[in-house]
Write an enzyme that holds these catalytic residues in place. Structure first.
Site, short mmCIF file in Angstrom:
data_model
loop_
_atom_site.label_atom_id
_atom_site.label_comp_id
_atom_site.label_asym_id
_atom_site.label_seq_id
_atom_site.Cartn_x
_atom_site.Cartn_y
_atom_site.Cartn_z
N LYS A 1 -6.07 5.03 -10.11
CA LYS A 1 -5.22 4.57 -9.01
C LYS A 1 -5.12 3.05 -9.06
O LYS A 1 -6.13 2.35 -9.06
CB LYS A 1 -5.80 5.01 -7.66
CG LYS A 1 -4.85 4.71 -6.52
CD LYS A 1 -5.40 5.12 -5.19
CE LYS A 1 -4.33 4.92 -4.11
NZ LYS A 1 -3.73 3.56 -4.16
N GLU B 1 -10.07 1.28 -7.66
CA GLU B 1 -9.80 1.84 -6.33
C GLU B 1 -10.03 3.34 -6.25
O GLU B 1 -10.37 3.86 -5.20
CB GLU B 1 -8.36 1.51 -5.92
CG GLU B 1 -8.07 1.81 -4.47
CD GLU B 1 -6.68 1.37 -4.05
OE1 GLU B 1 -6.33 1.56 -2.87
OE2 GLU B 1 -5.94 0.83 -4.89
N ASP C 1 -3.89 -0.78 -7.78
CA ASP C 1 -3.84 -1.52 -6.52
C ASP C 1 -2.77 -2.60 -6.65
O ASP C 1 -3.05 -3.75 -6.99
CB ASP C 1 -5.21 -2.14 -6.22
CG ASP C 1 -5.30 -2.65 -4.79
OD1 ASP C 1 -4.40 -2.35 -3.98
OD2 ASP C 1 -6.29 -3.35 -4.47
#
Length: 319
Positions: A31, A178, A33
């Site tokens: 993921k 993340e 950011d």
């Protein structure tokens, strides 16, 4: 030639890792950011970047313009995330903020591109050489994306791992990332939909904080806290850590309203007034636990969510 089809980005639903029994039916991606972007590349090499809101952010990122030429005349609509990398190669949203919002200032955008280079992480392709791929399964779209071999100094196509969700999540935790996004291998691309076939799993950190103020809610939340302003104790006083506006049930919000009203005070308890519009101050005596994703360099909490009051803790017990 027909224009490229404008496509709203597909969104992931917050959740947990798929079960061990279903693990091999999912792919796992890191993921990122950063700022979501749909990429429109024409055959002549021109490139257009649209934010999730639909705003044209192309002028803000002149360092990504060469991606159009890198496609070698292929017309495509790609999905990705613009990040600003830190010294460890991780996306740093605080760094990226200096690049955002510069679409109306091309000279400043060009200067900032030299100081804080952007990097585009690509993870999907929804249109390629005259054909829509939105109805194709994730595995086919992913193969098509990897076939474009888009890896350069300002863009990349990171690997996706099939299965091994626990290991992928642990790796991102250890690396200070993340979290992960799990994508079902059979999932089609659903423009603008927050789908259950894409699941984002964030690493949640917790902190004990002291409530120093609040902001009234609007509409049905009138008179109740829409957000609380929290801080963390340090030897010199109370450092502002951010605004927390999610995580309560209606009953918890009502209970908190009573406690805040009883602790009302006329002056800001933080070291520096955070200058939050409509803020109401309270004696710094309520302790709460919040979850958050990361911190800014100044120590502010990112994506904070209220977990619970901590009546078992006094303000002097934390810090």
């Amino acid at each position: 030639m027909a224009s490229l089809p404008r496509t709203a980005p597909m969104l992931a639903t917050p959740g947990r890792l798929p079960s061990a029994a279903a693990d091999e039916q999912w792919a796992y991606e890191v993921k990122q950011d950063g700022q979501r972007a749909m990429v429109y590349a024409e055959a002549d090499g021109t490139l257009r970047l649209l934010a999730r809101s639909g705003a044209d952010i192309t002028p803000a990122y002149p360092d990504l313009a060469a991606l159009g030429k890198a496609l070698g005349g292929v017309r495509a609509v790609l999905d990705g995330e613009i990040v600003a990398l830190d010294g460890q190669g991780r996306g740093d949203f605080e760094r990226l903020q200096s690049r955002m919002g510069l679409s109306g200032s091309p000279h400043k955008a060009a200067r900032m591109a030299r100081l804080v280079p952007a990097h585009l992480v690509l993870f999907d392709v929804v249109f390629l050489d005259g054909a829509s791929l939105t109805a194709r399964p994730y595995t086919e779209r992913r193969a098509a994306l990897e076939g474009l071999m888009l890896d350069g100094s300002h863009w990349s196509t990171p690997a996706a791992v099939v299965g091994h969700g626990d290991s992928a999540l642990a790796m991102t935790r250890e690396a200070g990332l993340e979290g992960v996004v799990a994508k079902r291998l059979t999932s089609v691309y659903e423009p603008g939909v927050r789908a259950r076939t894409w699941i984002k799993i964030r690493h949640v950190r917790t902190a004990d904080v002291i409530v120093g103020g609040w902001v009234p809610g609007r509409g049905r939340l009138g008179g109740l806290p829409g957000a609380v302003l929290v801080g963390e104790r340090h030897p010199g006083g109370l450092r502002y850590a951010g605004s927390v506006g999610t995580g309560w049930s209606d009953a918890e919000r009502t209970r908190l309203a009573g406690l805040l009203d009883a602790a009302a005070v006329g002056t800001c308890p933080f070291d520096e007034d955070p200058r939050v519009a409509g803020a109401r101050w309270v004696l710094p005596r309520l302790v709460g636990e919040v979850g958050y994703a990361t911190r800014t360099k100044a120590g502010r909490l990112r994506h904070p969510s209220w977990h619970r009051l901590r009546p078992d803790l006094a303000p002097d017990d934390i810090g």
